[in-house]
Design an enzyme around this catalytic site. Structure first.
Site, mmCIF file in Angstrom:
data_model
loop_
_atom_site.group_PDB
_atom_site.id
_atom_site.type_symbol
_atom_site.label_atom_id
_atom_site.label_comp_id
_atom_site.label_asym_id
_atom_site.label_seq_id
_atom_site.Cartn_x
_atom_site.Cartn_y
_atom_site.Cartn_z
ATOM 1 N N CYS A 177 51.656 36.019 69.609
ATOM 2 C CA CYS A 177 52.897 36.056 68.834
ATOM 3 C C CYS A 177 52.701 36.758 67.495
ATOM 4 O O CYS A 177 51.794 36.419 66.725
ATOM 5 C CB CYS A 177 53.381 34.627 68.606
ATOM 6 S SG CYS A 177 54.939 34.515 67.727
ATOM 7 N N CYS A 186 56.720 38.645 78.498
ATOM 8 C CA CYS A 186 57.313 38.807 77.170
ATOM 9 C C CYS A 186 57.713 40.274 77.024
ATOM 10 O O CYS A 186 56.858 41.150 76.908
ATOM 11 C CB CYS A 186 56.305 38.401 76.098
ATOM 12 S SG CYS A 186 56.934 38.478 74.408
ATOM 13 N N CYS A 226 60.986 47.215 64.644
ATOM 14 C CA CYS A 226 61.997 46.206 64.322
ATOM 15 C C CYS A 226 62.471 46.390 62.886
ATOM 16 O O CYS A 226 61.684 46.746 62.005
ATOM 17 C CB CYS A 226 61.404 44.806 64.502
ATOM 18 S SG CYS A 226 62.591 43.460 64.262
ATOM 19 N N CYS A 264 54.856 39.361 60.830
ATOM 20 C CA CYS A 264 54.950 40.033 62.130
ATOM 21 C C CYS A 264 54.499 41.486 62.050
ATOM 22 O O CYS A 264 55.023 42.272 61.252
ATOM 23 C CB CYS A 264 56.387 39.955 62.649
ATOM 24 S SG CYS A 264 56.606 40.724 64.270
ATOM 25 N N GLU A 274 55.038 47.545 73.910
ATOM 26 C CA GLU A 274 54.063 46.663 74.534
ATOM 27 C C GLU A 274 54.782 45.491 75.195
ATOM 28 O O GLU A 274 55.773 44.980 74.682
ATOM 29 C CB GLU A 274 53.060 46.163 73.491
ATOM 30 C CG GLU A 274 52.170 47.292 72.994
ATOM 31 C CD GLU A 274 51.133 46.848 71.978
ATOM 32 O OE1 GLU A 274 50.050 47.460 71.952
ATOM 33 O OE2 GLU A 274 51.408 45.900 71.205
ATOM 34 N N CYS A 293 59.903 40.783 59.107
ATOM 35 C CA CYS A 293 59.366 39.463 58.783
ATOM 36 C C CYS A 293 57.929 39.607 58.279
ATOM 37 O O CYS A 293 57.150 40.404 58.817
ATOM 38 C CB CYS A 293 59.405 38.557 60.010
ATOM 39 S SG CYS A 293 61.087 38.201 60.597
#
Length: 346
Positions: free
Chosen positions: A329, A104, A111, A118, A91, A115
């Site tokens: 975010c 972005c 990933c 996230c 995305e 975290c």
């Protein structure tokens, strides 16, 4: 490919070296979709090129538009992981804001950093993007002519895919590439120290470090990477570089209500960042499934911002954009799309 690589390709195929320069102009100035559109190259040469290469341009497969004008695009990618399915997805978020327009971009599918706050980390890691797949998010963006800035803050940890990220930024800033100023590009990181050093040495782009707490134990709870890559080590490295001129160093700080948004945290941030030319971007937490973290209210964020500013650290509260389309975010994920694709392939 860089312009020098394009020239090497031309020579390898028995074409004049300047053909590579012509290709670079067609790609990075005119954004053609096919080799056949490179009309100042002879038809025979275009046919020879097309036998071995494609431009690599791939249009987004889907888009969602927010009420605030933010647009989230879904791009197909071919990762560098040999065990991955041939096609994956990332995305990319286009954020218009008056005279500015920021993109972005993603550098990985999923990933490894995991975290707590996230959604991308919950997807797990599914592969690195090639430099072509990173650049295609810009190249094939419908609004690419409007872009003023690019931030590597989408899916993935950019330093975990550093070769591709460096090559992409090299092409973006090369005079015979996109010819952008490095000031238009910001690359984020949790602080992968050895890779971060190489990035700082080989690039002049801005750097943004994910901080989220100035306290070791608390940051470790939020960001498992703190164990192997403590923020103290990252700061030790950053202090070796000059951020007093054009290059900027910033810290991203998601605010969790009653957890990391107190004046005590502000005091610790001032202590931690003392002597480093930098800015802090405070970000509102966006709730993700199965994570019980409280969001900070605006009053506490403003108090934290004002405390930092009063103590010599330039701080801003970043406006939340695209939350209604899961583009804000920490909300990016293509896990559902990958599962649908894998099910269809099985």
């Amino acid at each position: 490919m860089t312009a020098s690589e394009l020239r090497e390709i031309a020579v390898t195929l028995g074409l004049p070296a300047f053909t590579g320069g012509q290709m670079a102009k067609w790609l990075y100035e005119k954004h053609v979709d096919s080799i056949d559109e490179m009309t100042n190259i002879s038809k025979a040469a275009r046919q020879r090129l097309a036998e071995h290469f494609v431009t690599g341009a791939m249009k987004p497969l889907d888009s969602q538009r927010s009420v605030d004008g933010t647009v989230k695009y879904l791009f197909p990618v071919t990762t560098t992981q040999p065990t991955a399915q041939p096609t994956r997805y990332v995305e990319t978020v286009f954020i218009p804001d008056g005279n500015r327009a920021t993109l972005c971009v993603s550098s990985q599918v999923g990933c490894k950093m995991n975290c707590l706050f996230c959604q991308t980390g919950k997807q797990g890691f599914e592969g690195n993007l090639t430099a072509a797949d990173i650049l295609n998010q810009i190249y094939s963006l419908p609004e690419h002519d409007l872009l003023t800035n690019v931030v590597f803050m989408g899916q993935g940890e950019p330093m975990d895919n550093l070769d591709a990220v460096l090559k992409a930024t090299q092409i973006l800033t090369a005079p015979d590439g996109y010819a952008w100023s490095p000031k238009r590009i910001t690359v984020s990181s949790v602080g992968v120290k050895s890779k971060l050093k190489r990035f700082l040495d080989e690039s002049q782009c801005h750097v943004a470090i994910s901080l989220h707490s100035p306290l070791h134990e608390q940051r470790l709870q939020l960001m498992p990477a703190e164990r192997a890559m403590p923020i103290s080590d990252t700061l030790e490295l950053l202090r070796q570089y000059d951020f007093t001129h054009q290059r900027r160093c910033s810290f991203e700080y998601i605010c969790f209500g009653g957890l990391n948004d107190s004046l005590m945290h502000g005091k610790e941030m001032v202590r931690l960042l003392k002597g480093l030319e930098c800015r802090v971007n405070l970000i509102r937490f966006h709730q993700i499934p199965d994570v019980e973290l409280p969001g900070s209210d605006m009053q506490r964020m403003e108090q934290l911002r004002d405390y930092l500013t009063a103590h010599g650290i330039f701080a801003t509260i970043r406006a939340s954009r695209g939350e209604d389309i899961l583009a804000a975010c920490g909300l990016l994920s293509t896990a559902k799309k990958q599962l649908e694709t894998d099910s269809n392939n099985n």
